[in-house]
Design an enzyme around this catalytic site. Structure first.
Site, PDB file in Angstrom:
ATOM      1  CG  HIS A 130     106.948  53.549 -83.895  1.00  0.00           C
ATOM      2  ND1 HIS A 130     107.896  52.944 -84.698  1.00  0.00           N
ATOM      3  CD2 HIS A 130     105.756  53.293 -84.491  1.00  0.00           C
ATOM      4  CE1 HIS A 130     107.313  52.360 -85.722  1.00  0.00           C
ATOM      5  NE2 HIS A 130     106.008  52.550 -85.612  1.00  0.00           N
ATOM      6  CG  PHE A 131     104.964  51.908 -77.345  1.00  0.00           C
ATOM      7  CD1 PHE A 131     106.342  51.948 -77.203  1.00  0.00           C
ATOM      8  CD2 PHE A 131     104.268  50.837 -76.818  1.00  0.00           C
ATOM      9  CE1 PHE A 131     107.021  50.920 -76.552  1.00  0.00           C
ATOM     10  CE2 PHE A 131     104.931  49.809 -76.161  1.00  0.00           C
ATOM     11  CZ  PHE A 131     106.310  49.855 -76.037  1.00  0.00           C
ATOM     12  CG  HIS A 132     101.117  53.306 -83.528  1.00  0.00           C
ATOM     13  ND1 HIS A 132     100.960  54.071 -84.655  1.00  0.00           N
ATOM     14  CD2 HIS A 132     102.049  52.370 -83.849  1.00  0.00           C
ATOM     15  CE1 HIS A 132     101.740  53.608 -85.627  1.00  0.00           C
ATOM     16  NE2 HIS A 132     102.417  52.579 -85.164  1.00  0.00           N
TER      17      HIS A 132
ATOM     18  CG  ASN B 157     102.919  47.461 -85.736  1.00  0.00           C
ATOM     19  OD1 ASN B 157     102.153  46.701 -85.147  1.00  0.00           O
ATOM     20  ND2 ASN B 157     102.491  48.480 -86.458  1.00  0.00           N
TER      21      ASN B 157
ATOM     22  CD  GLN C 299     109.616  48.230 -86.672  1.00  0.00           C
ATOM     23  OE1 GLN C 299     109.957  47.042 -86.591  1.00  0.00           O
ATOM     24  NE2 GLN C 299     110.207  49.180 -85.976  1.00  0.00           N
TER      25      GLN C 299
ATOM     26  CG  ASP D 278     100.914  58.507 -87.116  1.00  0.00           C
ATOM     27  OD1 ASP D 278     101.442  57.440 -86.748  1.00  0.00           O
ATOM     28  OD2 ASP D 278     100.744  58.805 -88.320  1.00  0.00           O
TER      29      ASP D 278
HETATM   30  P1  AMP Z   1     104.444  51.482 -88.073  1.00  0.00           P
HETATM   31  O1  AMP Z   1     103.664  50.830 -89.175  1.00  0.00           O
HETATM   32  O2  AMP Z   1     104.085  50.949 -86.716  1.00  0.00           O
HETATM   33  O3  AMP Z   1     105.943  51.456 -88.343  1.00  0.00           O
HETATM   34  O4  AMP Z   1     103.957  52.995 -88.077  1.00  0.00           O
HETATM   35  C1  AMP Z   1     104.702  54.080 -88.536  1.00  0.00           C
HETATM   36  C2  AMP Z   1     103.884  55.308 -88.289  1.00  0.00           C
HETATM   37  O5  AMP Z   1     104.714  56.440 -88.449  1.00  0.00           O
HETATM   38  C3  AMP Z   1     102.690  55.507 -89.230  1.00  0.00           C
HETATM   39  O6  AMP Z   1     101.495  55.600 -88.463  1.00  0.00           O
HETATM   40  C4  AMP Z   1     103.020  56.803 -89.956  1.00  0.00           C
HETATM   41  O7  AMP Z   1     101.885  57.577 -90.233  1.00  0.00           O
HETATM   42  C5  AMP Z   1     103.942  57.483 -88.964  1.00  0.00           C
HETATM   43  N1  AMP Z   1     104.870  58.446 -89.543  1.00  0.00           N
HETATM   44  C6  AMP Z   1     105.696  58.278 -90.597  1.00  0.00           C
HETATM   45  N2  AMP Z   1     106.413  59.393 -90.825  1.00  0.00           N
HETATM   46  C7  AMP Z   1     106.036  60.296 -89.878  1.00  0.00           C
HETATM   47  C8  AMP Z   1     106.413  61.640 -89.586  1.00  0.00           C
HETATM   48  N3  AMP Z   1     107.330  62.285 -90.311  1.00  0.00           N
HETATM   49  N4  AMP Z   1     105.816  62.255 -88.547  1.00  0.00           N
HETATM   50  C9  AMP Z   1     104.889  61.604 -87.808  1.00  0.00           C
HETATM   51  N5  AMP Z   1     104.496  60.327 -88.025  1.00  0.00           N
HETATM   52  C10 AMP Z   1     105.051  59.685 -89.060  1.00  0.00           C
END
Ligand code: AMP
Length: 134
Positions: free
Chosen positions: A98-100, A85, A92, A29
């Site tokens: 995506h999974f964190h 999310n 989201q 991330d």
């Molecule tokens: P969500 O809120 O679950 O949609 O999380 C989106 C995640 O994507 C966040 O933790 C961001 O930091 C991450 N993110 C956004 N752009 C990038 C990128 N270019 N490379 C890696 N992670 C990203």
């Protein structure tokens, strides 16, 4: 419009890749909640989890186990959260599934949780409704 994760999949935007197979990509991330915070995404383009094929879902499940294991070994963090999310009000921000995987080194770092628990009043009916929708 193409999401930022589709651009990563297409190689238009760089990432710190940690795992890839036919169905899945995992990368760090860009704004981690803790060291080792990793995203695991399907190559299938879809916004929410329920839109995926079962093949993508199965590949994600398998990759999550594999990548979590590698993160535990590489970071030494034995505790971690998996977060996924779906939809704007669920938090989201990037509309590609995506999974964190978020390591937790201490109670104060990583993912913070607010758990608004309640009680189930119509469990039998609700469980049946969900079963019937399967
Ligand atoms: P969500 O809120 O679950 O949609 O999380 C989106 C995640 O994507 C966040 O933790 C961001 O930091 C991450 N993110 C956004 N752009 C990038 C990128 N270019 N490379 C890696 N992670 C990203």
């Amino acid at each position: 419009m193409s999401s930022i994760f589709k651009k990563i999949l297409d190689g238009e935007i760089p990432c710190h890749r940690v795992y890839e197979d036919d169905h899945v990509l995992a990368f760090l991330d860009v704004a981690p909640l803790s060291r080792g915070h990793t995203l695991v995404i399907p190559k299938q383009v879809a916004s929410s989890l329920h839109e995926l094929t079962e093949e993508s879902g199965a590949a994600l499940g398998s990759a999550l186990v594999k990548v979590s294991n590698a993160i535990v070994k590489a970071t030494g963090a034995t505790d971690y959260n998996i977060l996924q999310n779906n939809g704007k009000i669920a938090g989201q921000a990037v509309f590609h599934v995506h999974f964190h995987i978020i390591p937790k080194y201490d109670e104060g770092d990583g993912l913070g949780l607010i758990w608004n628990s309640s009680t189930v009043s119509d469990g039998e009916i609700l469980a049946k409704e969900i079963q019937q929708a399967l």
